[in-house]
Scaffold this motif. Structure first.
Motif, PDB file in Angstrom:
ATOM      1  N   PRO A 273      19.687   3.991  46.843  1.00 24.54           N
ATOM      2  CA  PRO A 273      18.717   3.568  47.839  1.00 24.54           C
ATOM      3  C   PRO A 273      17.950   2.330  47.365  1.00 24.54           C
ATOM      4  N   GLY A 274      17.654   1.426  48.292  1.00 24.34           N
ATOM      5  CA  GLY A 274      16.941   0.204  47.931  1.00 24.34           C
ATOM      6  C   GLY A 274      16.905  -0.802  49.055  1.00 24.34           C
ATOM      7  N   PRO A 275      16.337  -1.995  48.775  1.00 22.10           N
ATOM      8  CA  PRO A 275      16.077  -2.981  49.828  1.00 22.10           C
ATOM      9  C   PRO A 275      17.283  -3.854  50.185  1.00 22.10           C
ATOM     10  N   LEU A 276      18.435  -3.216  50.416  1.00 23.75           N
ATOM     11  CA  LEU A 276      19.632  -3.948  50.823  1.00 23.75           C
ATOM     12  C   LEU A 276      20.187  -3.357  52.113  1.00 23.75           C
ATOM     13  N   THR A 277      20.399  -4.219  53.108  1.00 24.33           N
ATOM     14  CA  THR A 277      21.006  -3.820  54.382  1.00 24.33           C
ATOM     15  C   THR A 277      22.383  -4.447  54.465  1.00 24.33           C
ATOM     16  N   VAL A 278      23.399  -3.646  54.842  1.00 26.51           N
ATOM     17  CA  VAL A 278      24.740  -4.221  55.011  1.00 26.51           C
ATOM     18  C   VAL A 278      25.121  -4.203  56.489  1.00 26.51           C
ATOM     19  N   VAL A 279      25.771  -5.281  56.925  1.00 32.20           N
ATOM     20  CA  VAL A 279      26.245  -5.386  58.303  1.00 32.20           C
ATOM     21  C   VAL A 279      27.755  -5.196  58.306  1.00 32.20           C
ATOM     22  N   LEU A 280      28.223  -4.223  59.107  1.00 34.61           N
ATOM     23  CA  LEU A 280      29.638  -3.828  59.132  1.00 34.61           C
ATOM     24  C   LEU A 280      30.062  -3.500  60.565  1.00 34.61           C
ATOM     25  N   PRO A 281      31.374  -3.458  60.826  1.00 32.98           N
ATOM     26  CA  PRO A 281      31.820  -3.040  62.158  1.00 32.98           C
ATOM     27  C   PRO A 281      31.310  -1.639  62.471  1.00 32.98           C
ATOM     28  N   LYS A 282      30.752  -1.468  63.650  1.00 36.52           N
ATOM     29  CA  LYS A 282      30.165  -0.166  63.987  1.00 36.52           C
ATOM     30  C   LYS A 282      31.220   0.819  64.462  1.00 36.52           C
ATOM     31  N   LYS A 283      30.917   2.106  64.334  1.00 31.88           N
ATOM     32  CA  LYS A 283      31.744   3.131  64.963  1.00 31.88           C
ATOM     33  C   LYS A 283      31.186   3.412  66.357  1.00 31.88           C
ATOM     34  N   SER A 284      31.977   4.115  67.161  1.00 29.29           N
ATOM     35  CA  SER A 284      31.617   4.212  68.588  1.00 29.29           C
ATOM     36  C   SER A 284      30.379   5.064  68.841  1.00 29.29           C
ATOM     37  N   CYS A 285      29.977   5.897  67.872  1.00 30.93           N
ATOM     38  CA  CYS A 285      28.790   6.743  68.093  1.00 30.93           C
ATOM     39  C   CYS A 285      27.494   5.940  68.135  1.00 30.93           C
ATOM     40  N   VAL A 286      27.510   4.707  67.620  1.00 35.51           N
ATOM     41  CA  VAL A 286      26.271   3.911  67.588  1.00 35.51           C
ATOM     42  C   VAL A 286      26.056   3.248  68.942  1.00 35.51           C
ATOM     43  N   PRO A 287      24.937   3.551  69.619  1.00 38.33           N
ATOM     44  CA  PRO A 287      24.739   2.989  70.957  1.00 38.33           C
ATOM     45  C   PRO A 287      24.543   1.469  70.929  1.00 38.33           C
ATOM     46  N   GLY A 288      24.979   0.820  71.993  1.00 36.91           N
ATOM     47  CA  GLY A 288      24.912  -0.641  72.106  1.00 36.91           C
ATOM     48  C   GLY A 288      23.500  -1.185  71.992  1.00 36.91           C
ATOM     49  N   ILE A 289      22.518  -0.420  72.429  1.00 37.45           N
ATOM     50  CA  ILE A 289      21.122  -0.906  72.361  1.00 37.45           C
ATOM     51  C   ILE A 289      20.716  -1.216  70.918  1.00 37.45           C
ATOM     52  N   VAL A 290      21.268  -0.454  69.952  1.00 44.35           N
ATOM     53  CA  VAL A 290      20.924  -0.625  68.535  1.00 44.35           C
ATOM     54  C   VAL A 290      21.480  -1.949  68.001  1.00 44.35           C
ATOM     55  N   THR A 291      22.655  -2.335  68.500  1.00 40.23           N
ATOM     56  CA  THR A 291      23.353  -3.507  67.946  1.00 40.23           C
ATOM     57  C   THR A 291      23.285  -4.717  68.880  1.00 40.23           C
ATOM     58  N   SER A 292      22.407  -4.642  69.870  1.00 44.83           N
ATOM     59  CA  SER A 292      22.294  -5.689  70.887  1.00 44.83           C
ATOM     60  C   SER A 292      23.638  -5.932  71.558  1.00 44.83           C
ATOM     61  N   GLY A 293      24.390  -4.863  71.732  1.00 41.36           N
ATOM     62  CA  GLY A 293      25.667  -4.964  72.420  1.00 41.36           C
ATOM     63  C   GLY A 293      26.797  -5.474  71.543  1.00 41.36           C
ATOM     64  N   GLY A 294      26.499  -5.804  70.292  1.00 39.56           N
ATOM     65  CA  GLY A 294      27.506  -6.394  69.413  1.00 39.56           C
ATOM     66  C   GLY A 294      28.381  -5.353  68.739  1.00 39.56           C
ATOM     67  N   PRO A 295      29.464  -5.822  68.069  1.00 41.16           N
ATOM     68  CA  PRO A 295      30.421  -4.912  67.440  1.00 41.16           C
ATOM     69  C   PRO A 295      30.018  -4.466  66.034  1.00 41.16           C
ATOM     70  N   THR A 296      28.896  -4.992  65.497  1.00 42.04           N
ATOM     71  CA  THR A 296      28.507  -4.654  64.123  1.00 42.04           C
ATOM     72  C   THR A 296      27.176  -3.917  64.104  1.00 42.04           C
ATOM     73  N   VAL A 297      26.978  -3.149  63.022  1.00 40.24           N
ATOM     74  CA  VAL A 297      25.710  -2.431  62.854  1.00 40.24           C
ATOM     75  C   VAL A 297      25.160  -2.722  61.453  1.00 40.24           C
ATOM     76  N   ALA A 298      23.835  -2.804  61.368  1.00 48.78           N
ATOM     77  CA  ALA A 298      23.152  -3.044  60.088  1.00 48.78           C
ATOM     78  C   ALA A 298      22.653  -1.706  59.548  1.00 48.78           C
ATOM     79  N   LEU A 299      22.975  -1.409  58.273  1.00 43.73           N
ATOM     80  CA  LEU A 299      22.665  -0.095  57.687  1.00 43.73           C
ATOM     81  C   LEU A 299      21.948  -0.240  56.354  1.00 43.73           C
TER      82      LEU A 299
END
Ligand code: AMP
Ligand code: MG
Length: 325
Positions: free
Chosen positions: A90-116
């Motif tokens: 755990p720590g102050p690093l966020t990674v951006v990766l292709p999202k899986k389908s369970c992540v709603p579009g509102i979280v990713t601004s409609g994009g194909p990637t999610v920040a975790l």
């Protein structure tokens, strides 16, 4: 609504976890800044984050999880992403990766990637463990204002818009996480500098880590949601300068280190001796204090060009705080 600041007792943590599970908003401490959290798989709950912050829908949210195993449920990891997660979470690093389908579009601004990100703050981790759901959480401030590093900062900015704030004291890092895009692992890219530096990432990944060039062109802004130029800004006009000067109350002067002798009320400082981690911890609090001081202008001392480590993140935030509308 008037936000209540909750002490981190076991009973309160259980109550707040229940609020999150059923789709409510809770502002939570993390080691970087306070976040405004909601159930990340509940689109309606996430929509409420955008409303409370006045955040445009094209600025995607970071999703907070306990660990790599939970992160892999939300995104398609590659070897490079696993390497940095194992080293820096755990720590102050966020990674951006292709999202899986369970992540709603509102979280990713409609994009194909999610920040975790897996936060290190013990209270954020306790809430994640109790809620047993991933938490979408951008900084808990009105859009484009200075990020909050205490529960009182959250109350000052969003107190009328949300019901609950968990008090975890002052944030120990004080600036937002490093955002690393690993969508194309052969070409890792820092989208936002933070406490985890390019050099640290290069050492683990054993390859060059690129840094995103910020552009003011609106076409580029749309391609890179969330990377808006003006951000983290006080309402008082702010100017970066190698040497703040001014003898009266009209100018707030913010120095990197405490000046010798007794200072008048319009003089502020970010650290005792100029240590970068202390500057990062105090930057947003001092900017807020100077903003509330009734000054016509804030002058903020620039970091020396030679400073390494946290300097890239600090320079980024200071420059963006100083961008004129
Ligand atoms: P905040 O949590 O308010 O500090 O902002 C989160 C930031 O994370 C956004 O402003 C973006 O810069 C970045 N971010 C979140 N999701 C993505 C994504 N899918 N792709 C690129 N950047 C992202
Ligand atoms: Mg923010």
């Amino acid at each position: 609504m008037k936000a209540k600041i909750h002490a981190p007792t076991p009973a309160n943590l259980r109550r707040l976890a229940a609020v999150l599970r059923r789709g409510g908003l809770v502002a939570i401490p993390t080691e970087t800044v306070y976040g405004l959290a909601a159930h990340a798989l509940d689109a309606k709950a996430c929509r409420a984050i955008f409303r409370a912050k006045g955040r445009p829908a094209n600025d995607p949210l970071i999703v907070h999880v306990l660990d790599l195993a939970h992160a892999e449920e939300l995104a398609k990891f590659n070897a490079a992403a696993r390497q940095v997660a194992l080293r820096f979470w755990p720590g102050p690093l966020t990674v951006v990766l292709p999202k899986k389908s369970c992540v709603p579009g509102i979280v990713t601004s409609g994009g194909p990637t999610v920040a975790l990100r897996a936060p290190a703050h013990p209270l954020a981790r306790k809430l994640l463990a109790l809620a047993q759901v991933p938490l979408a959480a951008p900084s808990a401030n009105p859009f484009s204002y200075i990020s909050p590093t205490t529960a009182v900062h959250v109350q000052q900015g969003l107190g009328g818009k949300i019901g609950h704030i968990l008090d975890g004291g002052s944030c120990t890092v004080g600036v937002e996480s490093t955002v690393l895009d690993l969508t194309h692992p052969a070409r890792p890219r820092i989208l936002r500098p933070g406490a985890i530096t390019a050099a640290q990432l290069e050492k683990v990944l054993e390859r060059k880590v690129f840094t995103k060039n910020r552009s003011t062109k609106s076409s580029v802004r749309l391609l890179a949601p969330g990377m808006l130029e003006r951000h983290y800004s006080p309402r008082t006009p702010l100017r970066l300068t190698p040497r703040p000067v001014g003898t009266n109350q009209q100018n707030a002067l913010i120095f990197l280190r405490q000046p010798a002798g007794k200072s008048p009320a319009h003089v502020y400082w970010l650290s005792k001796r100029g240590a970068l981690d202390e500057i990062a911890r105090n930057l947003y609090r001092v900017l807020r204090e100077a903003d509330a001081g009734g000054h016509r202008e804030i002058q903020l001392e620039k970091l020396p060009a030679t400073a390494g480590g946290l300097a890239a993140a600090l320079n980024d935030r200071m420059k963006r705080a100083a961008v004129k509308l």
